[in-house]
Design a protein around this motif. Structure first.
Motif, mmCIF file in Angstrom:
data_model
loop_
_atom_site.group_PDB
_atom_site.id
_atom_site.type_symbol
_atom_site.label_atom_id
_atom_site.label_comp_id
_atom_site.label_asym_id
_atom_site.label_seq_id
_atom_site.Cartn_x
_atom_site.Cartn_y
_atom_site.Cartn_z
ATOM 1 N N TRP A 101 0.797 -1.217 0.000
ATOM 2 C CA TRP A 101 0.000 0.000 0.000
ATOM 3 C C TRP A 101 0.836 1.277 0.000
ATOM 4 C CZ3 TRP A 101 1.981 1.912 4.346
ATOM 5 C CH2 TRP A 101 2.352 1.009 5.334
ATOM 6 N N ALA A 102 2.127 1.173 -0.069
ATOM 7 C CA ALA A 102 2.936 2.389 0.020
ATOM 8 C C ALA A 102 4.301 2.172 -0.608
ATOM 9 C CB ALA A 102 3.099 2.806 1.479
ATOM 10 N N ILE A 139 2.617 6.473 13.235
ATOM 11 C CA ILE A 139 2.543 5.016 13.202
ATOM 12 C C ILE A 139 1.373 4.509 14.041
ATOM 13 C CG2 ILE A 139 3.674 2.898 14.022
ATOM 14 C CD1 ILE A 139 4.755 3.806 11.379
ATOM 15 N N PHE A 140 1.244 5.037 15.258
ATOM 16 C CA PHE A 140 0.216 4.537 16.166
ATOM 17 C C PHE A 140 -1.176 5.082 15.854
ATOM 18 C CE2 PHE A 140 3.992 3.402 18.529
ATOM 19 C CZ PHE A 140 3.642 2.178 19.083
ATOM 20 N N SER A 141 -1.268 6.019 14.948
ATOM 21 C CA SER A 141 -2.582 6.529 14.549
ATOM 22 C C SER A 141 -2.968 6.056 13.153
ATOM 23 C CB SER A 141 -2.584 8.068 14.593
ATOM 24 O OG SER A 141 -1.644 8.602 13.669
ATOM 25 N N VAL A 170 -3.248 1.040 9.072
ATOM 26 C CA VAL A 170 -2.556 0.036 8.266
ATOM 27 C C VAL A 170 -1.343 -0.539 8.978
ATOM 28 C CG1 VAL A 170 -3.320 1.031 6.081
ATOM 29 C CG2 VAL A 170 -1.172 1.773 7.064
ATOM 30 N N PHE A 171 -0.864 0.133 10.029
ATOM 31 C CA PHE A 171 0.272 -0.369 10.790
ATOM 32 C C PHE A 171 -0.154 -1.167 12.022
ATOM 33 C CE2 PHE A 171 2.695 2.803 8.429
ATOM 34 C CZ PHE A 171 3.882 2.150 8.222
ATOM 35 N N PHE A 228 9.383 9.326 5.028
ATOM 36 C CA PHE A 228 8.635 9.293 6.277
ATOM 37 C C PHE A 228 7.231 8.798 6.029
ATOM 38 C CE2 PHE A 228 11.490 11.517 9.085
ATOM 39 C CZ PHE A 228 10.989 11.221 10.333
ATOM 40 N N VAL A 229 6.659 8.136 7.033
ATOM 41 C CA VAL A 229 5.239 7.779 6.985
ATOM 42 C C VAL A 229 4.562 8.306 8.237
ATOM 43 C CG1 VAL A 229 5.626 5.723 5.601
ATOM 44 C CG2 VAL A 229 5.709 5.533 8.064
#
Length: 215
Positions: free
Chosen positions: A63-64, A75-77, A80-81, A214-215
């Motif tokens: 997806w990325a 990451i925590f919001s 998909v992670f 960055f993600v």
């Protein structure tokens, strides 16, 4: 942002410090490891063993694009992670990391180290396979947190360095509480770090700017 890292410790030191039960692959004396290259990481397998193996630095999910360094807040919001955060955490052994600061046409490189020597950076890993099939590829990313006072003059974020207790909890498979996991990703005490500006031409790193995402 972490532009590259150095991994200098020998395998026996890493296995002892990170309490590795099983060695699959490890490369030392690497003065510059860049995103998309191979990097060593510690994970826990289904048998509860700590495994030291090589991973491609940069997740390759469907997806990325490459995910090299992930901010702890995003990451925590990011839904998909969710699976990876809860089940696929790792620790990346490191001797130092590098950050570049550009002023005008000149780029200044800064090396950051821990006074105690080798340290562990919180990470996530995934197993990726191309749609066309073929061999599975182990991939990983580093997690970033807010910069402490040593790093902040050069960048707003830094790798999430774990102490021994945090590392133990981060790797535990039964720890799946997102709030608790996120609490481990705090800026390390600045008194434990050293920063060095690389001033000579021979010390400057030639790092591409198009691979750190960055993600």
């Amino acid at each position: 942002m972490c532009h590259s890292i150095a991994v200098l410790a020998d395998v026996h030191e890493v296995m002892k410090q990170f309490r590795v039960d099983r060695l699959l692959s490890y490369s030392s004396n690497r003065y510059e490891v860049r995103p998309t290259e191979s990097v060593s990481a510690v994970m826990i397998n289904r048998k509860g063993e700590r495994i030291l193996d090589e991973f491609r630095w940069g997740l390759m999910p469907f997806w990325a694009k490459d995910a090299v360094c992930g901010d702890r807040n995003s990451i925590f919001s990011n839904i998909v992670f969710e699976r990876i955060v809860k089940k696929q955490r790792c620790v990346i052994p490191c001797s130092s990391f590098y950050v570049g600061r550009t002023e005008g046409k000149e780029t200044e490189w800064i090396r950051f180290k821990m006074r105690s020597g080798t340290f562990g950076i919180a990470g996530l890993y995934d197993i990726w396979q191309a749609p066309s099939g073929g061999e599975e590829l182990r991939t990983c990313m580093m997690l970033m947190t807010e910069s402490n006072s040593v790093v902040s003059p050069y960048h707003t974020s830094m790798p999430a360095i774990l102490d021994e207790e945090q590392m133990e909890k981060w790797l535990q498979p039964d720890q799946r509480d997102s709030r608790q996991l996120r609490s481990y990703l705090q800026p390390i005490d600045e008194m434990r770090m050293v920063a060095n500006i690389l001033s000579s031409p021979a010390e400057k790193l030639e790092i591409g700017s198009d691979v750190s995402i960055f993600v």
